[in-house]
Design an enzyme around this catalytic site. Structure first.
Site, PDB file in Angstrom:
ATOM      1  N   ASN A  41       0.847  -1.186   0.000  1.00 43.01           N
ATOM      2  CA  ASN A  41       0.000   0.000   0.000  1.00 43.01           C
ATOM      3  C   ASN A  41       0.883   1.237   0.000  1.00 43.01           C
ATOM      4  OD1 ASN A  41      -2.065   1.818   0.195  1.00 43.01           O
ATOM      5  ND2 ASN A  41      -2.589   1.351   2.317  1.00 43.01           N
ATOM      6  N   ASN A  97       3.362   5.642  -4.109  1.00 44.00           N
ATOM      7  CA  ASN A  97       4.306   5.595  -5.224  1.00 44.00           C
ATOM      8  C   ASN A  97       3.806   4.696  -6.351  1.00 44.00           C
ATOM      9  OD1 ASN A  97       6.293   7.282  -4.055  1.00 44.00           O
ATOM     10  ND2 ASN A  97       7.001   5.573  -2.773  1.00 44.00           N
ATOM     11  N   ASN A  98       2.855   3.813  -6.040  1.00 47.10           N
ATOM     12  CA  ASN A  98       2.325   2.907  -7.068  1.00 47.10           C
ATOM     13  C   ASN A  98       1.649   3.667  -8.209  1.00 47.10           C
ATOM     14  OD1 ASN A  98       3.148   0.673  -5.575  1.00 47.10           O
ATOM     15  ND2 ASN A  98       1.191   0.512  -4.483  1.00 47.10           N
ATOM     16  N   ARG A  99       1.239   4.881  -7.920  1.00 51.38           N
ATOM     17  CA  ARG A  99       0.529   5.677  -8.932  1.00 51.38           C
ATOM     18  C   ARG A  99       1.351   5.861 -10.198  1.00 51.38           C
ATOM     19  NH1 ARG A  99      -3.457   9.720  -8.687  1.00 51.38           N
ATOM     20  NH2 ARG A  99      -3.478   9.706  -6.411  1.00 51.38           N
ATOM     21  N   ARG A 156      -1.349  25.106  -8.013  1.00 51.70           N
ATOM     22  CA  ARG A 156      -0.816  25.571  -6.727  1.00 51.70           C
ATOM     23  C   ARG A 156       0.374  26.492  -7.000  1.00 51.70           C
ATOM     24  NH1 ARG A 156      -4.972  23.627  -5.500  1.00 51.70           N
ATOM     25  NH2 ARG A 156      -5.435  22.135  -3.837  1.00 51.70           N
ATOM     26  N   GLU A 202       3.152  12.511  -3.046  1.00 47.99           N
ATOM     27  CA  GLU A 202       3.675  11.931  -4.285  1.00 47.99           C
ATOM     28  C   GLU A 202       3.508  12.892  -5.461  1.00 47.99           C
ATOM     29  OE1 GLU A 202      -0.618  11.199  -4.751  1.00 47.99           O
ATOM     30  OE2 GLU A 202       0.785  11.297  -3.086  1.00 47.99           O
ATOM     31  N   ASP A 203       2.435  13.680  -5.478  1.00 48.98           N
ATOM     32  CA  ASP A 203       2.226  14.635  -6.564  1.00 48.98           C
ATOM     33  C   ASP A 203       3.191  15.813  -6.464  1.00 48.98           C
ATOM     34  OD1 ASP A 203       1.044  15.391  -4.207  1.00 48.98           O
ATOM     35  OD2 ASP A 203      -0.796  16.148  -5.102  1.00 48.98           O
TER      36      ASP A 203
END
Length: 784
Positions: free
Chosen positions: A596, A599-601, A647, A706-707
Site C-alpha cells: 500500500n 508511489n504505485n501511482r 498551486r 507523491e504529486d
C-alpha cells in the site's frame, strides 16, 4: 385577461351578463399602450374613453416571463456556457455545424477478415510525427474538409480506391453554404492513419452522394447517386482523382445507393428506386444485369427482390466484397432510425431468375458510449477491401445522433416553453391577475357594431345562428374557470401558498428543460481534434476497498468519455473487485499491488498502450467535456503535467496553500496529479530514477506528497522550460466529502505535512519559487 370593470353587473347562472340596464357583456383583456383596457357592448365602447397603459395582468405576465427567462439564462450559463475554443493561431472551421441530416464522419478499420474488423485505435496504430498517440477514429470529419477550404456540414458514404501503396478516399460532403452534396477526395500513404485533403472531385447542379468508384478495362469510373436529377450516371476519370467526365446515363431511373459487381461472367447492378407509388422507403431493392457496366441493362425476373420492411437491410450500404470465394452484400438496417446500422448478407444464389441471400455477422462490436462516441447512434455504410499484403482495410461512416434529432429537440424545447406560458397563466389565475380567458367581444354572438359586417341582414343571421350561440356559451363558461380555481385554491392559506410554489418550480423546470433542448445541442461531449487527428488516453486511479462505492460511480461516468480507451484501477488494499462488477463502456483492469504505497501511482505499466495517462483520483467528478479539453491541451504539450488543480509554491518559509492563494498572487508553478495528464513513460523514468529514491522513501513515510514530488522532478529536469499547464474545469465535485472514506479528512494536518514536503524536496531538487506562470486572463486556461 385584465382587471374587471367596477361597473360590471351580476351575471346569471351561466355566467352571461344581462343585456339590459348597466350590464356588461365584454370581458377584461390584456392591454398595451394605446389600447382600450376594457371592451364591452357597442354603447360602452362609444361612451367610455380609452385608458392607456399596461394593465396589472400585463405587468404580472411580463414580470413572470422575465423571472423564468432569467432562470433559463442562468441554467444555460451554468450548463452550456463553458465551451472550448480552438485557441490562438488555430484554424477555425468554416462549416462543420450540426445538420438536420446528422453529423456524419468516417472511421478506418483493419482485420484479417472483412467479417472481423477492428477500429484503428484497437489495432493501436502509432504516428509519432503527428499529434495522435495512437490514432483514433474518426479519421475524417467535416472539420477536416472545412479546414482544407471546403465548408462542410458532414462527410459520409466513403469508398476506397487502391492505387499501389496509396489509398484514395471518395466521400459525400454536404456543402454548408449551398446545402448540396458534392464528392470529395482525400489521399493516404500510411494505410489510412492520416489523410491529405485533395479537394472536390465532382460537383454538379444537383445533390451527389454514394461515390461508387470502380475500374473497367483499364479505365477508372465513378457512379455516384444523383437521384435528384432523375437518372443514374457513370463518369470516367480523365485526370484521376480530381477530373471526371460524364461517360453515359445508364438508366432513366432515380436509383439510390447503387453499385455494379461482376459475378459469374455477368455485370450486376443493385439499386433502390424510391420514386414509384407505394414503394416502401429504404425497404426496396432491384437488380439488373448486363454484359458491360455501361449497359444496356435488363431487369431481374424477381424485381423488386425486396419490397418489405426497412429494417431488413434491403437498401445498399456500401461496396460488395468477395471473401473465400463467396459474394457478400452490405445493406442498411433503417428500422429504428435512418442508417441505424449496416448488415452483411452472403449471396447464396444470383442468376437472372433467382436471388437469395442470408444475413451473417459483421463481427464488429458496437460502442457503448452513446452520443459521446462518433458512431454511437448509427453507422450506415461500409467499404471493405483487401490490401496487397493480404490484410483487410475498411472505411465506415458513423453519427452520434439519430436522424431528425435537431428537429426533435426543437419541438420538445418549444413545447416546454409553451408549458411555461401555461404555468404563468395558471399562477395569474390563482393570484387574481388573470380573471378571464377570452374577451367576449371576440365571440361572434356578442360582437358590438352591426355595421362591422356590412349589412343588417348578416348581423341578424349572426346573432340568431345556432353555431354562434354555442360559441358564445363556450366562451362564457371558459371565463368561469378562473373564479372556480380561485375558489378551490385559496392562496392566503398555507396549502394554497405551497401549491403556488410547486407550480412555480414546475415552470422553472420546464424552462430549464426547454433551454436544454433548444440551446444544449445534441447532448454529446465530444473529443477535440488536434491537427485533424483524434487520439485516446488511459485513465488511471488508485483506491482501496473502503471506497468501492465511489469507484463504481466513477467508472460508470468516465468510461463514457469519448477519448477514454481503458480504465486502470491501482488496488492498494483489501479484496479487489472484479472487472465485471462495473458498469463500464471500456475495459476495466484491476492492478493489485503488494504494498500500500502512493508511489504505485507512477509505476510503469507495459500493458498501457497509450502515451497519455490521466491520473485522476477516484473522488473527483467533472464533466467529460473538461476532461477532453485537458487532453487536447496535453497533446500540444506532452512533455508537461497538464491538470485541473493549480498551486503556487512561494514565500519564506515555504507553506502549502490552496488554489485561492495562487489566484490571489496571479500565478502557479505546480499542478496536482490527482487530476492531471502525463506521459507515463516519461513520468516513470523520472519518478523511479535513482535521484528520486529519497523522495519516494519520504512519500512512503508520510503517505503523502507523491504529486508534489513529481512536480519537483519535472522542474529539476528542466531549468528553463515550462513544465506544468493549467486547464480550468467548468465544475468539479469531491465525492469523498459525502462519506467517511476521505483520505485527507483533517485539512490543516494535511497541509502541514505537505508544507514539510515542500521544504524537504526543495533541499533535494531545487527551488520552485523562481518559476511562475500567470493564469490565462481570458478563460483561465480554456483557450490554451
Amino acid at each position: 385577461m385584465g382587471i374587471a370593470s367596477p361597473a360590471a353587473s351580476a351575471t346569471d347562472g351561466g355566467g352571461v351578463a344581462h343585456a339590459g340596464g348597466s350590464g356588461q357583456s365584454g370581458c377584461c383583456v390584456l392591454s398595451i399602450p394605446g389600447w382600450c383596457r376594457w371592451r364591452g357592448h357597442e354603447q360602452q365602447v362609444h361612451s367610455q374613453q380609452p385608458r392607456l397603459g399596461l394593465s396589472s395582468c400585463a405587468v404580472f405576465f411580463l414580470g413572470c416571463l422575465v423571472v423564468f427567462s432569467s432562470i433559463g439564462g442562468l441554467y444555460a450559463w451554468v450548463a452550456f456556457a463553458p465551451r472550448y475554443s480552438p485557441g490562438v493561431g488555430s484554424v477555425v472551421s468554416l462549416g462543420c455545424r450540426e445538420d438536420s441530416e446528422g453529423s456524419w464522419s468516417v472511421g478506418v478499420f483493419y482485420g484479417d477478415s472483412p467479417l472481423a474488423l477492428k477500429s484503428i485505435e484497437t489495432v493501436n496504430v502509432w504516428r509519432n510525427h503527428t499529434a495522435a498517440w495512437p490514432v483514433a477514429n474518426p479519421i475524417l470529419t467535416c472539420a477536416s474538409v472545412s479546414d482544407a477550404g471546403v465548408p462542410s456540414n458532414f462527410v459520409a458514404d466513403p469508398f476506397i480506391y487502391l492505387q499501389g501503396d496509396d489509398l484514395y478516399l471518395f466521400y459525400e460532403t454536404k456543402n454548408s453554404i449551398t446545402m448540396q452534396g458534392d464528392i470529395g477526395v482525400a489521399k493516404s500513404s500510411d494505410k489510412g492513419a492520416t489523410w491529405e485533403q485533395l479537394g472536390i472531385a465532382l460537383d454538379e447542379d444537383w445533390h451527389l452522394s454514394y461515390p461508387y468508384v470502380f475500374e473497367y478495362q483499364g479505365q477508372i469510373y465513378m457512379m455516384p447517386e444523383g437521384s435528384a436529377k432523375g437518372d443514374l450516371r457513370i463518369y470516367r476519370a480523365i485526370d484521376f482523382p480530381l477530373k471526371w467526365k460524364l461517360e453515359k446515363i445508364i438508366m432513366k431511373k432515380p436509383l439510390v445507393d447503387s453499385f455494379i459487381i461482376k459475378h459469374n461472367g455477368m455485370h450486376w447492378l443493385f439499386g433502390s428506386d424510391h420514386s414509384g407509388f407505394g414503394v416502401r422507403k429504404n425497404g426496396q431493392l432491384e437488380i439488373w444485369y448486363s454484359n458491360s457496366p455501361l449497359g444496356p441493362w435488363k431487369p431481374h425476373k424477381r424485381n423488386p427482390v425486396y419490397n418489405t420492411e426497412k429494417s431488413v437491410g434491403a437498401r445498399n450500404g456500401g461496396r460488395p466484397f468477395v471473401y473465400n470465394g463467396e459474394l457478400y452484400r452490405v445493406g442498411q438496417d433503417c428500422g429504428e432510425t435512418y442508417g441505424r446500422r449496416v448488415r452483411v448478407f452472403k449471396v447464396e444464389v444470383l442468376t437472372k431468375d433467382v436471388y437469395r441471400e442470408v444475413v451473417v455477422s459483421l463481427g464488429m462490436d458496437e460502442l457503448a458510449k452513446g452520443r459521446n462516441s462518433w458512431n454511437g447512434a448509427r453507422y450506415h455504410h461500409l467499404d471493405a477491401q483487401q490490401l496487397p499484403s493480404g490484410e483487410w482495410i475498411a472505411v465506415m461512416d458513423g453519427d452520434r445522433v439519430p436522424s431528425g434529432d435537431s428537429a426533435h429537440r426543437f419541438i420538445l424545447g418549444f413545447a416546454s416553453v409553451a408549458g411555461v406560458v401555461a404555468v404563468i397563466v395558471l399562477m395569474g389565475i390563482l393570484v387574481g391577475a388573470v380573471k378571464c380567458f377570452i374577451p367576449l367581444n371576440w365571440c361572434s354572438y356578442g360582437l358590438g357594431k352591426k355595421g362591422n359586417y356590412g349589412s343588417s341582414a348578416l348581423w341578424a343571421w349572426e346573432r340568431s345562428g345556432i353555431f354562434s350561440s354555442k360559441v358564445w356559451r363556450l366562451c362564457t363558461r371558459l371565463n368561469r374557470v378562473p373564479s372556480l380555481l380561485r375558489g378551490w385554491v385559496r392562496i392566503n392559506t398555507c396549502a394554497g401558498k405551497f401549491i403556488l410554489v410547486v407550480i412555480f418550480f414546475i415552470g422553472a423546470a420546464l424552462m430549464c428543460n426547454g433551454v436544454r433542448y433548444i440551446c444544449g445541442g445534441n447532448g454529446a461531449q465530444e473529443a477535440y481534434p488536434l491537427k485533424g487527428h483524434y487520439s485516446q488516453f488511459t485513465l488511471l486511479t488508485m483506491t482501496y476497498d473502503a471506497r468501492l462505492w465511489n469507484l463504481k460511480m466513477y467508472v460508470k461516468h468516465y468510461s463514457r468519455c469519448s477519448s477514454v480507451k481503458e480504465i486502470v484501477v491501482v488496488w492498494n488494499k483489501g479484496i479487489p473487485p472484479k472487472p465485471t462488477d462495473f458498469d463500464s463502456a471500456v475495459p476495466v483492469r484491476i492492478r493489485v499491488e503488494g504494498k500500500n504505497s502512493l508511489n504505485n501511482r507512477f509505476k510503469m505499466d507495459s500493458s498501457i498502450t497509450t502515451r497519455a495517462v490521466l491520473e485522476l483520483d477516484d473522488d473527483i467528478m467533472m464533466s467529460c467535456n473538461d476532461i477532453e479539453r485537458g487532453f487536447n491541451v496535453w497533446r500540444r504539450h506532452p512533455d508537461r503535467i497538464v491538470g485541473f488543480y493549480p498551486r503556487l509554491v512561494a514565500g519564506s518559509p515555504l507553506k502549502y496553500r490552496a488554489e485561492k492563494y495562487a489566484r490571489a498572487h496571479k500565478g502557479y508553478n505546480m499542478i496536482l496529479t490527482g487530476a492531471a495528464f502525463i506521459d507515463l513513460r516519461l513520468a516513470s523514468e523520472r519518478y523511479w530514477g535513482d535521484d528520486a529514491k529519497a523522495g519516494r522513501e519520504m512519500v512512503d513515510k508520510l503517505f503523502n506528497c507523491e504529486d508534489v514530488l513529481l512536480n519537483y522532478l519535472y522542474a529539476n529536469a528542466s531549468s528553463s522550460q515550462r513544465t506544468v499547464e493549467y486547464v480550468r474545469p467548468a465544475w468539479a465535485v469531491d465525492t469523498s466529502k459525502f462519506s467517511g472514506a476521505a483520505i485527507s479528512r483533517n485539512t490543516q494536518v494535511h497541509y502541514g505535512i505537505r508544507s514539510s514536503c515542500l521544504m524537504k524536496f526543495s533541499e533535494m531538487y531545487g527551488e520552485l519559487g523562481a518559476r511562475k506562470w500567470e493564469f490565462d486572463g481570458r478563460k483561465d486556461g480554456w483557450d490554451l
